[in-house]
Enzyme design. Structure first.
Site, PDB file in Angstrom:
ATOM      1  CE1 TYR A 211      -3.291  -3.882  57.583  1.00 32.73           C
ATOM      2  CE2 TYR A 211      -1.887  -4.864  59.082  1.00 32.73           C
ATOM      3  CZ  TYR A 211      -2.594  -3.705  58.875  1.00 32.73           C
ATOM      4  OH  TYR A 211      -3.122  -4.316  60.421  1.00 32.73           O
TER       5      TYR A 211
ATOM      6  N   GLY B 200     -13.970   3.370  62.125  1.00 29.25           N
ATOM      7  CA  GLY B 200     -14.011   1.933  61.545  1.00 29.25           C
ATOM      8  C   GLY B 200     -14.830   1.736  63.113  1.00 29.25           C
ATOM      9  CB  ALA B 201     -17.210   2.753  66.112  1.00 28.55           C
TER      10      ALA B 201
ATOM     11  N   GLY C  73     -12.091  -0.988  66.679  1.00 31.99           N
ATOM     12  CA  GLY C  73     -13.161   0.160  67.549  1.00 31.99           C
ATOM     13  C   GLY C  73     -14.020   0.163  67.794  1.00 31.99           C
TER      14      GLY C  73
ATOM     15  N   GLY D   5     -14.348  -4.556  66.075  1.00 30.52           N
ATOM     16  CA  GLY D   5     -13.930  -4.956  66.163  1.00 30.52           C
ATOM     17  C   GLY D   5     -13.136  -4.013  67.133  1.00 30.52           C
TER      18      GLY D   5
ATOM     19  CB  SER E 217       0.185  -3.459  63.093  1.00 27.35           C
ATOM     20  OG  SER E 217      -0.052  -4.017  62.476  1.00 27.35           O
TER      21      SER E 217
HETATM   22  N1  LIG Z   1      -6.645  -7.316  64.456  1.00 27.01           N
HETATM   23  C1  LIG Z   1      -5.731  -7.028  64.543  1.00 27.01           C
HETATM   24  O1  LIG Z   1      -5.104  -8.024  64.765  1.00 27.01           O
HETATM   25  C2  LIG Z   1      -5.143  -5.191  63.974  1.00 27.01           C
HETATM   26  C3  LIG Z   1      -3.881  -5.917  64.493  1.00 27.01           C
HETATM   27  C4  LIG Z   1      -2.771  -4.478  64.612  1.00 27.01           C
HETATM   28  C5  LIG Z   1      -3.413  -3.079  64.237  1.00 27.01           C
HETATM   29  N2  LIG Z   1      -4.252  -3.983  63.424  1.00 27.01           N
HETATM   30  C6  LIG Z   1      -5.368  -2.062  63.004  1.00 27.01           C
HETATM   31  O2  LIG Z   1      -6.366  -2.077  63.981  1.00 27.01           O
HETATM   32  C7  LIG Z   1      -6.810  -1.437  63.475  1.00 27.01           C
HETATM   33  C8  LIG Z   1      -8.991  -1.964  63.713  1.00 27.01           C
HETATM   34  O3  LIG Z   1      -9.248  -3.309  62.961  1.00 27.01           O
HETATM   35  P1  LIG Z   1      -9.908  -4.201  63.640  1.00 27.01           P
HETATM   36  O4  LIG Z   1      -8.820  -5.699  63.558  1.00 27.01           O
HETATM   37  O5  LIG Z   1     -10.676  -3.962  64.599  1.00 27.01           O
HETATM   38  O6  LIG Z   1     -10.875  -4.219  62.346  1.00 27.01           O
HETATM   39  P2  LIG Z   1     -11.722  -4.947  62.191  1.00 27.01           P
HETATM   40  O7  LIG Z   1     -12.865  -5.658  62.755  1.00 27.01           O
HETATM   41  O8  LIG Z   1     -12.321  -5.723  60.232  1.00 27.01           O
HETATM   42  O9  LIG Z   1     -12.957  -3.603  61.504  1.00 27.01           O
HETATM   43  C9  LIG Z   1     -12.368  -2.419  60.696  1.00 27.01           C
HETATM   44  C10 LIG Z   1     -13.490  -1.548  60.760  1.00 27.01           C
HETATM   45  O10 LIG Z   1     -13.011  -0.815  59.321  1.00 27.01           O
HETATM   46  C11 LIG Z   1     -14.019  -0.254  59.269  1.00 27.01           C
HETATM   47  N3  LIG Z   1     -13.752  -0.005  57.040  1.00 27.01           N
HETATM   48  C12 LIG Z   1     -13.550  -1.606  56.633  1.00 27.01           C
HETATM   49  N4  LIG Z   1     -13.301  -0.732  54.975  1.00 27.01           N
HETATM   50  C13 LIG Z   1     -13.427   0.628  55.055  1.00 27.01           C
HETATM   51  C14 LIG Z   1     -14.245   1.614  54.664  1.00 27.01           C
HETATM   52  N5  LIG Z   1     -14.325   1.516  53.037  1.00 27.01           N
HETATM   53  N6  LIG Z   1     -14.808   2.877  54.829  1.00 27.01           N
HETATM   54  C15 LIG Z   1     -15.412   3.505  56.208  1.00 27.01           C
HETATM   55  N7  LIG Z   1     -14.711   1.868  57.197  1.00 27.01           N
HETATM   56  C16 LIG Z   1     -14.424   0.774  56.877  1.00 27.01           C
HETATM   57  C17 LIG Z   1     -14.817  -1.756  59.377  1.00 27.01           C
HETATM   58  O11 LIG Z   1     -16.029  -1.538  58.479  1.00 27.01           O
HETATM   59  P3  LIG Z   1     -17.421  -2.192  58.535  1.00 27.01           P
HETATM   60  O12 LIG Z   1     -17.695  -2.850  60.067  1.00 27.01           O
HETATM   61  O13 LIG Z   1     -18.697  -1.814  57.753  1.00 27.01           O
HETATM   62  O14 LIG Z   1     -17.009  -4.036  58.229  1.00 27.01           O
HETATM   63  C18 LIG Z   1     -14.852  -1.893  60.682  1.00 27.01           C
HETATM   64  O15 LIG Z   1     -15.556  -1.012  61.410  1.00 27.01           O
HETATM   65  C19 LIG Z   1      -6.991  -1.211  61.941  1.00 27.01           C
HETATM   66  O16 LIG Z   1      -6.466  -0.120  61.684  1.00 27.01           O
HETATM   67  C20 LIG Z   1      -6.123  -2.563  61.666  1.00 27.01           C
HETATM   68  O17 LIG Z   1      -5.201  -2.204  60.526  1.00 27.01           O
HETATM   69  C21 LIG Z   1      -5.378  -4.673  63.269  1.00 27.01           C
END
Ligand SMILES: NC(=O)c1ccc[n+]([C@@H]2O[C@H](COP(=O)([O-])OP(=O)(O)OC[C@H]3O[C@@H](n4cnc5c(N)ncnc54)[C@H](OP(=O)(O)O)[C@@H]3O)[C@@H](O)[C@H]2O)c1
Length: 287
Positions: free
Chosen positions: A167, A13-14, A19, A17, A142
């Site tokens: 989730y 997920g790099a 990652g 966001g 989370s």
């Molecule tokens: N944001 C928050 O407030 C928050 C809070 C608690 C925990 N988290 C956790 O933090 C982690 C990162 O989330 P984020 O907030 O950075 O969200 P994000 O910006 O949506 O990034 C998600 C990443 O996962 C990738 N991804 C999604 N579906 C995928 C798939 N089917 N196969 C491969 N890669 C996939 C996305 O790829 P694309 O770029 O191609 O879409 C993106 O690189 C997650 O595990 C989330 O549960 C986030």
């Protein structure tokens, strides 16, 4: 010399966001960064961005739809072939889906992406991580895990599904998986910890439409922290000497925190492992 100089760090997920920011910071500290993305144009953009910020960095990218077990397996094989050592694996890719969707293998997509990919990729890279010890696995969980328990009769929401519940359960799985994997890796020199990054302004939630997307975007504008801050606990667990040798923990704001009672239930953690191994078609293993 930075302690991360030439360390090989794989980040899923790099391309967005938390990652993307985590990968960038690791590159700035001299690590060899291996991004995992799913979409080549977004992947190319992410590599360019990391290289712009860290021009001397060694950056590579691999692609997989991590919601598909076959592609996770192919990714595991490709990483094995490309990387003679792995010092850090950061399982970070995750999402939430308002409508229940099934993958090509009939798995519910939240469970497949947020839990099964962490589970299977860690297993596929286990030998490399052990051979590279001391090494680390970091699982992005989370705070949303609070307030739910696992129902093994409805693990994938066949009976009842709401996106946020699915989730929450998947993030509870991340913590239970971390505890059980830490137990199983005890004595190997591989540590495994998990974390809550905070409420972070990323693309999270944008795969959904309508009111939900509107609400989450509004909440992000009002309350969310930046990806720079959101990546700090992942970076702490991946790099800090303070957590060398520490394993099985749940962290918030770079500090050990107490997850919910359900997330500390070792019997549930063991059962989740067994069910996940069956789903992944892994041979039963002792322990
Ligand atoms: N944001 C928050 O407030 C928050 C809070 C608690 C925990 N988290 C956790 O933090 C982690 C990162 O989330 P984020 O907030 O950075 O969200 P994000 O910006 O949506 O990034 C998600 C990443 O996962 C990738 N991804 C999604 N579906 C995928 C798939 N089917 N196969 C491969 N890669 C996939 C996305 O790829 P694309 O770029 O191609 O879409 C993106 O690189 C997650 O595990 C989330 O549960 C986030």
């Amino acid at each position: 010399m930075s302690p991360m100089q030439d360390k090989v760090c794989v980040v899923t997920g790099a391309t967005s966001g938390v990652g993307l920011q985590t990968a960038t910071e690791l590159a700035l500290r001299g690590a060899r960064v291996v991004l995992v993305g799913r979409d080549p144009p977004r992947g190319v953009e992410a590599v360019e961005l990391v290289k712009r910020r860290a021009p001397k960095a060694d950056v590579a990218i691999h692609y997989a739809d991590l919601a598909r077990l076959d592609q996770v397996r192919e990714l595991g094989a490709a990483l094995h072939a490309a990387l003679p050592r792995i010092d850090v694996l950061i399982n970070n890719a995750g999402a939430m889906f308002q409508r229940r969707q099934l993958t090509a293998y009939g798995l519910e997509k939240t469970f497949a992406l947020n839990h099964m990919a962490y589970f299977l990729l860690s297993d596929l890279l286990r030998d490399r991580l052990i051979a590279s010890a001391p090494s680390r696995i970091v699982n992005v969980a989370s705070d949303a895990h609070r307030g739910v328990t696992l129902d093994f009769d409805d693990l994938q929401g066949e009976k009842r599904y709401t996106g946020f519940r699915a989730y929450q359960r998947s993030k509870l799985c991340n913590i239970l998986f971390t505890r059980e994997l830490a137990r199983r890796l005890d004595g190997t020199g591989v540590t495994v910890n998990c974390l809550h990054p905070g409420f972070v302004a990323t693309r999270f939630g944008e795969e959904n439409g309508g009111l939900f997307r509107l609400a989450i975007n509004l909440a992000k504008r009002v309350a969310a922290i930046t990806p720079e801050r959101g990546a700090l606990t992942s970076l702490y667990l991946a790099t800090s000497s303070e957590v060398a040798g520490k394993t099985g923990g749940y962290y918030e704001k770079s500090k050990l925190a107490t997850p919910s009672a359900a997330a500390q239930d070792d019997e549930t953690a063991r059962r989740l492992w067994e069910v996940s191994a069956r789903i992944a078609g892994m041979a039963p293993s002792p322990g």
